[in-house]
Motif scaffolding. Sequence first.
Motif, short mmCIF file in Angstrom:
data_model
loop_
_atom_site.label_atom_id
_atom_site.label_comp_id
_atom_site.label_asym_id
_atom_site.label_seq_id
_atom_site.Cartn_x
_atom_site.Cartn_y
_atom_site.Cartn_z
N LEU A 36 0.82 -1.21 0.00
CA LEU A 36 0.00 0.00 0.00
C LEU A 36 0.85 1.26 0.00
CD1 LEU A 36 -2.79 -0.88 2.60
CD2 LEU A 36 -2.86 -1.16 0.11
N THR A 37 0.30 2.32 -0.55
CA THR A 37 0.92 3.64 -0.48
C THR A 37 0.12 4.48 0.49
OG1 THR A 37 1.67 3.49 -2.78
CG2 THR A 37 1.57 5.69 -1.79
N PHE A 38 0.80 5.05 1.48
CA PHE A 38 0.12 5.87 2.48
C PHE A 38 0.38 7.35 2.17
CE2 PHE A 38 1.16 1.85 4.58
CZ PHE A 38 -0.09 1.47 5.02
N CYS A 39 -0.66 8.01 1.70
CA CYS A 39 -0.51 9.44 1.41
C CYS A 39 -1.75 10.22 1.85
CB CYS A 39 -0.24 9.67 -0.06
SG CYS A 39 -1.47 8.94 -1.16
N ALA A 40 -2.60 9.57 2.63
CA ALA A 40 -3.83 10.22 3.11
C ALA A 40 -3.65 10.68 4.56
CB ALA A 40 -5.01 9.27 2.99
N GLY A 41 -2.45 11.11 4.91
CA GLY A 41 -2.17 11.51 6.28
C GLY A 41 -1.35 10.45 7.00
N ASN A 42 -0.79 10.81 8.12
CA ASN A 42 0.03 9.85 8.87
C ASN A 42 -0.42 9.70 10.32
OD1 ASN A 42 0.85 12.37 9.81
ND2 ASN A 42 2.98 11.72 10.10
N ILE A 43 -1.65 10.13 10.60
CA ILE A 43 -2.17 10.03 11.97
C ILE A 43 -3.05 8.79 12.10
CG2 ILE A 43 -3.58 11.12 13.75
CD1 ILE A 43 -2.80 13.83 12.61
N ILE A 44 -2.60 7.84 12.93
CA ILE A 44 -3.35 6.61 13.18
C ILE A 44 -4.21 6.81 14.41
CG2 ILE A 44 -3.18 4.15 13.70
CD1 ILE A 44 -0.49 4.11 12.30
N ASN A 45 -5.51 6.76 14.24
CA ASN A 45 -6.43 6.96 15.36
C ASN A 45 -6.56 5.67 16.17
OD1 ASN A 45 -8.27 7.98 17.13
ND2 ASN A 45 -9.94 8.17 15.66
N HIS A 46 -5.45 5.32 16.81
CA HIS A 46 -5.39 4.09 17.60
C HIS A 46 -4.16 4.18 18.50
CE1 HIS A 46 -6.34 -0.01 18.66
NE2 HIS A 46 -7.24 -0.10 17.70
N TYR A 47 -4.01 3.21 19.40
CA TYR A 47 -2.82 3.19 20.25
C TYR A 47 -1.78 2.20 19.74
CZ TYR A 47 -5.26 -0.85 22.32
OH TYR A 47 -5.93 -2.03 22.50
N MET A 48 -2.05 1.58 18.58
CA MET A 48 -1.09 0.66 17.98
C MET A 48 -1.32 0.60 16.48
SD MET A 48 -2.56 -3.13 18.83
CE MET A 48 -4.05 -3.74 18.03
N CYS A 49 -0.39 -0.05 15.78
CA CYS A 49 -0.51 -0.21 14.33
C CYS A 49 -1.38 -1.42 14.03
CB CYS A 49 0.87 -0.36 13.70
SG CYS A 49 1.85 1.14 13.70
N ASP A 50 -2.67 -1.21 14.05
CA ASP A 50 -3.61 -2.28 13.74
C ASP A 50 -4.06 -2.13 12.28
OD1 ASP A 50 -5.13 -4.49 14.09
OD2 ASP A 50 -6.56 -3.61 15.49
N ILE A 51 -4.65 -3.17 11.74
CA ILE A 51 -4.97 -3.20 10.32
C ILE A 51 -6.05 -2.19 9.92
CG2 ILE A 51 -5.82 -4.66 8.44
CD1 ILE A 51 -4.53 -7.03 9.97
N PRO A 52 -7.23 -2.16 10.58
CA PRO A 52 -8.28 -1.24 10.14
C PRO A 52 -7.87 0.23 10.08
CG PRO A 52 -9.20 -2.89 11.60
CD PRO A 52 -7.72 -3.06 11.65
N PRO A 53 -7.23 0.81 11.13
CA PRO A 53 -6.84 2.22 11.03
C PRO A 53 -5.77 2.48 9.97
CG PRO A 53 -5.99 1.27 13.06
CD PRO A 53 -6.93 0.27 12.48
N LEU A 54 -4.89 1.50 9.71
CA LEU A 54 -3.88 1.67 8.67
C LEU A 54 -4.53 1.69 7.28
CD1 LEU A 54 -0.94 -0.57 9.92
CD2 LEU A 54 -0.83 1.88 9.45
N LEU A 55 -5.53 0.84 7.08
CA LEU A 55 -6.19 0.81 5.77
C LEU A 55 -6.88 2.13 5.45
CD1 LEU A 55 -7.75 -2.79 5.67
CD2 LEU A 55 -5.57 -1.99 4.76
N LYS A 56 -7.34 2.83 6.48
CA LYS A 56 -8.01 4.11 6.27
C LYS A 56 -7.05 5.19 5.76
CE LYS A 56 -11.62 3.30 9.73
NZ LYS A 56 -12.19 3.72 11.04
N LEU A 57 -5.75 5.01 5.98
CA LEU A 57 -4.76 6.00 5.56
C LEU A 57 -4.24 5.74 4.14
CD1 LEU A 57 -2.56 6.35 8.79
CD2 LEU A 57 -4.51 7.74 8.08
#
Length: 309
Positions: A165-186
Amino acid sequence: MASENDSSVKEFILLGLTQQPELQLPLFFLFLGIYVVSMVGNLGLMVLIVLNPHLHTPMYYFLFNLAFTDLCYSSVITPKMLVSFVKQNIISHAECMTQLFFFAFFVIDECYILTAMAYDRYAAICKPLLYQVTMSYKVCHLMVVGVYMMGFVGAMAHVVCMLRLTFCAGNIINHYMCDIPPLLKLSCTSTTINELVVFIVVGVNVTVPSLTIFISYTLIISNILGIRSAEGRSKAFSTCGSHVIAVSLFFGAIVFMYLKPSSASVDEDKVSTIFYTVVSPMLNPFIYSLRNKDVHIALRKTLIKSMFA
C-alpha cells in the motif's frame, strides 16, 4: 519489513486511547499497573511450571506456551501504548510494520494454543485410557510447532499485503497501535486485497479454532453429564471452567473487532482491542491459577524451597 516501499509516509503518529487531557495521567498509571501485573503473572506462571516436575504434563505445557504468548504480545502493544499518554507517540513505518507482524503472530498463536488446550481437555476427560498416547510429548511438540507456523503464515500475509500500500492520506493513526483497520483508512491505493486477506486470515483463524473448541466442549459436557458421581462432575467442570472463560473473553473481543459491520465507531474498536491485547494477558494467569489445586501446591512448594534455601 523494511521501510523501503514506495510509501510517501515514513512515520506515523499514534493518537492513543483518548485525547482528553484529564484522563491521560490516570490511564497511564492504570495501564502501567495492568502491564506490570501481566508481566509478573505470566512470568511467574512460566517459572512455576518449569520448576515443578509434577506440572510437566500436556495441559501445563500448553499453559506455559499460553503464558509465553501473553507475555510477548502484551509487551509488543502496551509499552508503545503508554507513550501516547505522556507525549506525542511517533512510530516509523518499519517499526509500525514490525509491531503489526508480531501483534498478528502472537494473537493467532493464542487462538491455536487455546484450541490445543481444549483438545487436551477432551482427550483427558473423554478418552482417559488413551490419553498418554493421544497427548504424548511428541504430539504436543508437533502441535505447538503447528501453532507457531500458523501464526507466522497469518502475520506474514497481513504484513506483505500492507507493504504493497501507499500511504498518502495523512500519517495520523487513530489508535494506540498499528492495527490493520486504522492503517487501511490511511491508504490512498485500493485496499480490496487487504480486506479480502483480513476476511480470509481472520475468518480461518477464528472459525477453525472456535469450531474445534465448541465441538470439544460439547463432547466434554456430554461426557461429564454421564458421570454418576457429583464429586466427579464437579471436578471435571472445574478443570474446564477457567478455559471456557478465557476463550469467551478472547474470541468474543476478536470477533467484535474484525468481523463486525464497518459502521462501528473507532472508540468501539479501541475498547474491543484492549480486551484481547491488554486485559486478557493480565487475566489469564489468574483464571488458570485461582481454582487450580496443582498450581497452588506448586506455588506453596516453591515458596517453601525459596524460604529455606
